[in-house]
Design a protein around this motif. Structure first.
Motif, PDB file in Angstrom:
ATOM      1  N   ASN A   1       0.806  -1.214   0.000  1.00 31.63           N
ATOM      2  CA  ASN A   1       0.000   0.000   0.000  1.00 31.63           C
ATOM      3  C   ASN A   1       0.828   1.247   0.000  1.00 31.63           C
ATOM      4  N   ALA A   2       1.048   2.119  -0.758  1.00 32.20           N
ATOM      5  CA  ALA A   2       1.436   3.435  -0.293  1.00 32.20           C
ATOM      6  C   ALA A   2       2.136   4.296  -1.253  1.00 32.20           C
ATOM      7  N   ALA A   3       3.207   4.267  -1.784  1.00 30.38           N
ATOM      8  CA  ALA A   3       3.805   5.470  -2.315  1.00 30.38           C
ATOM      9  C   ALA A   3       3.720   5.622  -3.801  1.00 30.38           C
ATOM     10  N   TYR A   4       2.711   5.917  -4.352  1.00 35.56           N
ATOM     11  CA  TYR A   4       2.537   6.067  -5.801  1.00 35.56           C
ATOM     12  C   TYR A   4       2.213   7.485  -6.109  1.00 35.56           C
TER      13      TYR A   4
ATOM     14  N   GLY B   1       0.291  -2.929  -7.021  1.00 39.50           N
ATOM     15  CA  GLY B   1      -0.512  -3.457  -5.924  1.00 39.50           C
ATOM     16  C   GLY B   1      -0.707  -2.480  -4.795  1.00 39.50           C
ATOM     17  N   GLU B   2      -0.550  -1.175  -5.083  1.00 44.88           N
ATOM     18  CA  GLU B   2      -0.694  -0.148  -4.061  1.00 44.88           C
ATOM     19  C   GLU B   2      -2.078   0.487  -4.128  1.00 44.88           C
ATOM     20  N   ARG B   3      -2.725   0.613  -2.974  1.00 41.48           N
ATOM     21  CA  ARG B   3      -4.005   1.317  -2.938  1.00 41.48           C
ATOM     22  C   ARG B   3      -3.817   2.788  -2.625  1.00 41.48           C
ATOM     23  N   LYS B   4      -2.665   3.147  -2.082  1.00 42.93           N
ATOM     24  CA  LYS B   4      -2.296   4.551  -1.865  1.00 42.93           C
ATOM     25  C   LYS B   4      -0.849   4.722  -2.280  1.00 42.93           C
TER      26      LYS B   4
END
Length: 506
Positions: A15-18, A213-216
């Motif tokens: 999850n996280a750094a996009y 696969g990141e949601r955030k």
């Protein structure tokens, strides 16, 4: 045999750094990505990335590369696809991993593909432990599906594409260049050139994030990357985690890049006194004057002389140094105090009737690529006025009020003759969304001056806190800033702790 790894389907741990650029949707459960809250078609399920060793030489053997297929036109997700080159260096401490930190490049026309191995390694250990570092080549930039306009060699000169007026203030030559370059881009740019703009770059980031696969996502956007980051944060506010925007563009959606070009007036005035102090310091081998007060009039007199008596510079593009080449060298040098000697050496040589050798230039295919992507982005974001008359009064006023920049910042660029209308309206940055943005800004920055950064701070409202750094140069965090600013940004990325209010770092 090269090893290949496959990014797993979405997991709560991935999850996280996009980073930075897309719209508020409440649907965080899945990885299909709505383009915006405007009824735009939904994206197809995310492609899984096949990671392999990167082509060529990178500074860090841990860096891996992959290619992601994305729609040429996000409004037509089932239509033609293009490739985006993506890179990563995984978290150095998997047990401490929070997500992915997107390194959003400047430009337009910049790439962060090798940044996980480059500036990413300047990040403190606690940040590198928390994130996979993600780089990418934006659409149009090689080795992503690449763009070229096939320009004549002479039209690749920075001082040709930057619209410096003639010595008498005439814009005739600028508009002849604009028509010639626009015609070449229309002839050689294909369909891709119509689909390169800031909002589309933000949507590409959302596709990369989904494929990871990141949601955030978290992000560190620099210069033009601050605008892409701001747009992403506006379009997809609930897909953002920790957003750092460094050296910030004015987000005025009615002017976009016109405002950024105009900012060079203030930027040059903010920064030239620092160069003048350096260039008059006793013991400086490149000293140009005895006092700081003498440097500005000396520079203006020399530029005026070179306007009418240019000096030859064989092998350079253009093969001479005139007043505008001197002015362009000034802007280049003021980006970073490390560049001051380049300007001082040119001043000292030109006063004696000679010029130093031209600095090495990138290979022509690289220049063609960078120029095409930069031009397409600037011109597709917003329609520019097409008549020279729309610029003449502004240019005359600018030349009188800001002689260092001689009218260039208010002139018309290639976009004044651009043949393609924008495909979407510019995104207006607002305060809607989570309070998770940290702006860091040097007080004296020639390209993205403090006055424009304050406009972005105002637009974000409660979403942002701003750290203003008493430093000179473009790019603040881990570059031209100071220890106080670096410490506050690193703490935010590593822990989420952000200053409670706007802060000044002396």
């Amino acid at each position: 045999m090269e090893q290949s790894t496959r990014t797993r389907a979405p997991q709560s741990r991935r999850n996280a750094a996009y980073v930075t650029f897309v719209a508020a949707t409440a649907a965080l459960a899945g990885l299909t990505t709505p383009l915006a809250a405007s009824g735009s078609p939904q994206a197809a399920p995310p492609q899984l990335l096949e990671w392999t060793a990167c082509d060529g030489t990178t500074a860090d053997p841990r860096q891996q590369c992959a290619t992601l297929r994305v729609p040429l036109d996000h409004a037509d997700p089932a239509g033609p696809q293009i490739g985006l080159a993506v890179s990563r260096i995984p978290s150095e401490q998997p047990g401490a991993r929070r997500g992915a930190l997107f390194l959003i490049p400047g430009g337009p026309g910049g790439s962060s593909l090798n940044d996980p191995s480059g500036k990413g390694q300047k990040l403190p250990q606690e940040v590198r432990d928390r994130y996979d570092l993600i780089g990418f080549a934006p659409r149009g930039m090689a080795p992503s599906t690449s763009l070229t306009c096939g320009l004549d060699h002479g039209d690749l000169a920075v001082s040709k594409l930057r619209p410096w007026p003639a010595p008498d203030g005439s814009l005739t030559g600028n508009f002849a260049t604009a028509r010639r370059v626009s015609d070449a881009c229309a002839r050689n740019g294909g369909e891709l050139i119509k689909h390169i703009d800031s909002a589309t770059n933000a949507r590409d980031l959302d596709r990369i994030s989904a494929a990871l696969g990141e949601r955030k996502l978290s992000a560190w956007g620099v210069s033009y990357g601050t605008y892409v980051g701001a747009v992403y944060s506006r379009l997809f506010p609930h897909r953002t985690d920790r957003i750092v925007l460094d050296s910030n563009d004015n987000p005025d959606h009615t002017r976009v890049q016109r405002a950024w070009l105009a900012a060079y007036e203030a930027g040059a005035e903010d920064n030239f006194p620092e160069f003048a102090k350096w260039a008059s310091a006793p013991g400086n081998p490149d000293r140009v004057a005895r006092t700081a007060a003498e440097v500005r009039p000396l520079f203006l007199r020399l530029a005026a002389r070179l306007d009418h008596e240019p000096l030859p510079r064989p092998g350079a593009n253009p093969p001479r140094v005139d007043g505008n080449e001197l002015r362009q060298t000034m802007l280049n040098s003021l980006h970073d105090p490390d560049g001051y000697p380049t300007l001082a050496q040119l001043i000292n040589a030109a006063r004696e009737g000679t010029v130093p050798p031209a600095p090495p230039a990138p290979a022509e295919p690289v220049l063609q690529n960078v120029t095409a992507v930069a031009t397409a982005t600037v011109c597709n974001d917003l329609a520019w006025p097409g008549s020279p008359a729309a610029y003449e009064k502004d240019v005359a006023e600018s030349r009188a009020a800001y002689p260092l920049t001689a009218g260039m910042p208010r002139n018309g660029t290639v976009c004044a003759a651009w043949p393609f209308p924008p495909k979407q309206a510019p995104v207006r940055i607002t305060d809607r969304g989570p309070s998770n943005v940290l702006l860091v800004q040097n007080e004296r920055d020639v390209a993205t001056p403090l006055s424009g950064a304050l406009k972005l701070r105002e637009a974000f409202g409660r979403r942002a806190v701003m750290v203003t750094v008493n430093a000179t140069g473009h790019r603040s965090y881990l570059d031209n800033g100071n220890a106080c600013g670096d410490r506050l940004v690193s703490r935010f990325l590593a822990t989420g702790e952000r200053p409670e209010q706007d802060t000044y770092c002396r």
